[in-house]
Design a protein around this motif. Sequence first.
Motif, PDB file in Angstrom:
ATOM      1  N   LEU A 119       0.583   7.259 -17.653  1.00 27.12           N
ATOM      2  CA  LEU A 119       0.513   6.957 -16.226  1.00 27.12           C
ATOM      3  C   LEU A 119      -0.778   6.221 -15.882  1.00 27.12           C
ATOM      4  O   LEU A 119      -1.848   6.589 -16.357  1.00 27.12           O
ATOM      5  N   VAL A 120      -0.623   5.114 -15.077  1.00 18.68           N
ATOM      6  CA  VAL A 120      -1.778   4.361 -14.577  1.00 18.68           C
ATOM      7  C   VAL A 120      -1.664   4.289 -13.062  1.00 18.68           C
ATOM      8  O   VAL A 120      -0.703   3.740 -12.522  1.00 18.68           O
ATOM      9  N   ASP A 121      -2.612   4.850 -12.363  1.00 19.68           N
ATOM     10  CA  ASP A 121      -2.575   4.820 -10.895  1.00 19.68           C
ATOM     11  C   ASP A 121      -2.852   3.402 -10.399  1.00 19.68           C
ATOM     12  O   ASP A 121      -3.817   2.766 -10.856  1.00 19.68           O
ATOM     13  N   PRO A 122      -1.983   2.837  -9.520  1.00 21.40           N
ATOM     14  CA  PRO A 122      -2.261   1.511  -8.956  1.00 21.40           C
ATOM     15  C   PRO A 122      -3.532   1.532  -8.123  1.00 21.40           C
ATOM     16  O   PRO A 122      -3.919   2.593  -7.612  1.00 21.40           O
ATOM     17  N   ASP A 123      -4.171   0.294  -8.017  1.00 20.40           N
ATOM     18  CA  ASP A 123      -5.436   0.189  -7.296  1.00 20.40           C
ATOM     19  C   ASP A 123      -5.162   0.150  -5.800  1.00 20.40           C
ATOM     20  O   ASP A 123      -4.845  -0.885  -5.226  1.00 20.40           O
ATOM     21  N   VAL A 124      -5.238   1.290  -5.190  1.00 19.76           N
ATOM     22  CA  VAL A 124      -5.008   1.387  -3.748  1.00 19.76           C
ATOM     23  C   VAL A 124      -6.141   0.706  -2.973  1.00 19.76           C
ATOM     24  O   VAL A 124      -5.926   0.074  -1.952  1.00 19.76           O
ATOM     25  N   GLN A 125      -7.343   0.772  -3.504  1.00 16.19           N
ATOM     26  CA  GLN A 125      -8.489   0.195  -2.819  1.00 16.19           C
ATOM     27  C   GLN A 125      -8.372  -1.332  -2.701  1.00 16.19           C
ATOM     28  O   GLN A 125      -8.801  -1.925  -1.734  1.00 16.19           O
ATOM     29  N   GLU A 126      -7.750  -1.937  -3.754  1.00 14.96           N
ATOM     30  CA  GLU A 126      -7.575  -3.396  -3.730  1.00 14.96           C
ATOM     31  C   GLU A 126      -6.738  -3.810  -2.535  1.00 14.96           C
ATOM     32  O   GLU A 126      -7.059  -4.767  -1.821  1.00 14.96           O
ATOM     33  N   LEU A 132       0.830  -1.214   0.000  1.00 16.15           N
ATOM     34  CA  LEU A 132       0.000   0.000   0.000  1.00 16.15           C
ATOM     35  C   LEU A 132       0.856   1.252   0.000  1.00 16.15           C
ATOM     36  O   LEU A 132       0.591   2.213  -0.742  1.00 16.15           O
ATOM     37  N   GLU A 133       1.904   1.254   0.814  1.00 16.79           N
ATOM     38  CA  GLU A 133       2.790   2.438   0.875  1.00 16.79           C
ATOM     39  C   GLU A 133       3.460   2.692  -0.474  1.00 16.79           C
ATOM     40  O   GLU A 133       3.542   3.829  -0.931  1.00 16.79           O
ATOM     41  N   GLN A 134       3.906   1.590  -1.134  1.00 12.91           N
ATOM     42  CA  GLN A 134       4.536   1.749  -2.454  1.00 12.91           C
ATOM     43  C   GLN A 134       3.549   2.305  -3.476  1.00 12.91           C
ATOM     44  O   GLN A 134       3.870   3.207  -4.267  1.00 12.91           O
ATOM     45  N   ARG A 135       2.309   1.757  -3.443  1.00 10.52           N
ATOM     46  CA  ARG A 135       1.325   2.229  -4.415  1.00 10.52           C
ATOM     47  C   ARG A 135       0.930   3.667  -4.160  1.00 10.52           C
ATOM     48  O   ARG A 135       0.745   4.464  -5.103  1.00 10.52           O
ATOM     49  N   GLN A 136       0.772   4.055  -2.898  1.00 13.09           N
ATOM     50  CA  GLN A 136       0.448   5.444  -2.568  1.00 13.09           C
ATOM     51  C   GLN A 136       1.576   6.383  -3.009  1.00 13.09           C
ATOM     52  O   GLN A 136       1.324   7.482  -3.528  1.00 13.09           O
ATOM     53  N   ALA A 137       2.818   5.926  -2.817  1.00 14.70           N
ATOM     54  CA  ALA A 137       3.956   6.751  -3.273  1.00 14.70           C
ATOM     55  C   ALA A 137       3.937   6.906  -4.789  1.00 14.70           C
ATOM     56  O   ALA A 137       4.243   7.995  -5.327  1.00 14.70           O
ATOM     57  N   GLN A 138       3.527   5.824  -5.499  1.00 15.01           N
ATOM     58  CA  GLN A 138       3.448   5.899  -6.952  1.00 15.01           C
ATOM     59  C   GLN A 138       2.366   6.876  -7.390  1.00 15.01           C
ATOM     60  O   GLN A 138       2.531   7.629  -8.357  1.00 15.01           O
ATOM     61  N   VAL A 139       1.224   6.818  -6.667  1.00 16.24           N
ATOM     62  CA  VAL A 139       0.141   7.768  -6.980  1.00 16.24           C
ATOM     63  C   VAL A 139       0.621   9.198  -6.808  1.00 16.24           C
ATOM     64  O   VAL A 139       0.355  10.092  -7.639  1.00 16.24           O
ATOM     65  N   ILE A 140       1.331   9.463  -5.708  1.00 19.63           N
ATOM     66  CA  ILE A 140       1.849  10.826  -5.453  1.00 19.63           C
ATOM     67  C   ILE A 140       2.834  11.223  -6.541  1.00 19.63           C
ATOM     68  O   ILE A 140       2.815  12.364  -7.051  1.00 19.63           O
TER      69      ILE A 140
END
Length: 461
Positions: free
Chosen positions: A298-305, A207-215
């Motif tokens: 850019l494709v935002d990772p699925d943080v909700q998953e 989750l932390e990695q995906r949130q960092a990617q979103v940012i």
Amino acid sequence: MVNDGLTVLGLHIENVKRVKVVDLSPPATGPVKIRGKNRAGKSSTIDSIGMAISSDEVPGQPIRVGQKDGEIVLRLGAGVEEKYIVTKKFTAKATYLDVKAKVDGQIMKMASPQKFLDDLRGAGIAFDPREFCSANPADQVQMLLSVLKLPEDPRTLDTERAALYTQRTELNRQVVQAKAVLNAENAKPIPEAPDEEVSVTSLLGELEQRQAQVIANKALRDGAEEAKARLYQHREDLAGEVKQAEDSIASLVAQIEDLQAKLLSATEELDENRVIYDGILAGLREDVESAEKAAEGLVDPDVQEVKQQIADAEATNRAVRMKQAETARRGGLTRVHADLVSQSNMLTDKIGGIDDRKTVIYAAAQFPIEGLAVAQDTKGGYCLTYHEIPVTQCSASEQMEIGMSIAGALNPRLKVILIREATLMDEDTRAHVDAWAFEHGYQVWQEIVGEGGDGFVIEEG
């Protein structure tokens, strides 16, 4: 100095038990029948042979009542040749034993007379074949085993085997129960779940990695928008400057005559600025296009998953733990069943080992008569069988033949057998005993009530 095949060639008795004086010269082999009325001294005569040979056969009061001393002289020989003279004297204070051997015409006194006699008599001078026939089955078995001298008592092996068999029966019952439980459990489905628990820590890291990617993606998109805004701003600024330059040119054109030089200079400067501005605008367009292309990919990772996986992790892990516990429990049941089977097999091997030992023991044993065996009865006791028939169910003559054979085995060197109360045997059995004595070269002394018939008659001692 001990010779095989010794029998009694002469018996002299004085003042022993009920005997006053008896002097006999019996045949070397065959039956020796001691006849007489009751209380005449028949038993005392036969008992005297055992008393002379064995100290164990001497009663507490061997001397005839009313006498001070008594004596037994036993002459032993092979065939008709006398070999040994055994003399036993009884006094009120002591018993004296003397054994002399005849060697090459010389008489030699034995240094250890009782040891000599013990070696000579073996284990059976007191064994009475008729008593054997009337003994209970257990005692008959013991009599036979004393003859066989087996390295191990088969009854002990049977007891050990029975204990192992009982233990194995209980184990096999447990094996069946364990197998039934195991089969019942294996028939049930194991809870559906992954093989391993979900790692919440790993999910938090994901989750932390995906949130960092979103940012990071947002930062790139914001940078593209900022570049685009700068492009629009520069374009507006340049447009204003161009407009000012055009206005200035128009003003200068009006003043062509006096500002020709300025017009030429401004025109040249404008051309130069247009080249510079075009380069700047082209660079900005490239920046905008590059930023837009970067933003478009850019494709935002699925943080909700990941958040949902974290929310479901406890339920999943609970299912995993249940699955692991059930698998471990069934594995334990399997191991218990396998261990019980292994223990049962070990007991089977031990039982087989005992059976093999019994087979070897009996195979090596020298039974006194063919067809004789030791067997367990239906009540767990022991009996002798003759050609697979219990000895107690055999005919009287067969039983006596077995008893005679055991007596012979007990007396391999001193071939003397004593039968008390032989009167109780029927005529066929007596004839059978007599024939056996001649056939095997034994001297069989028989106590018979009555004075008629062949043999020696004892009259009032």
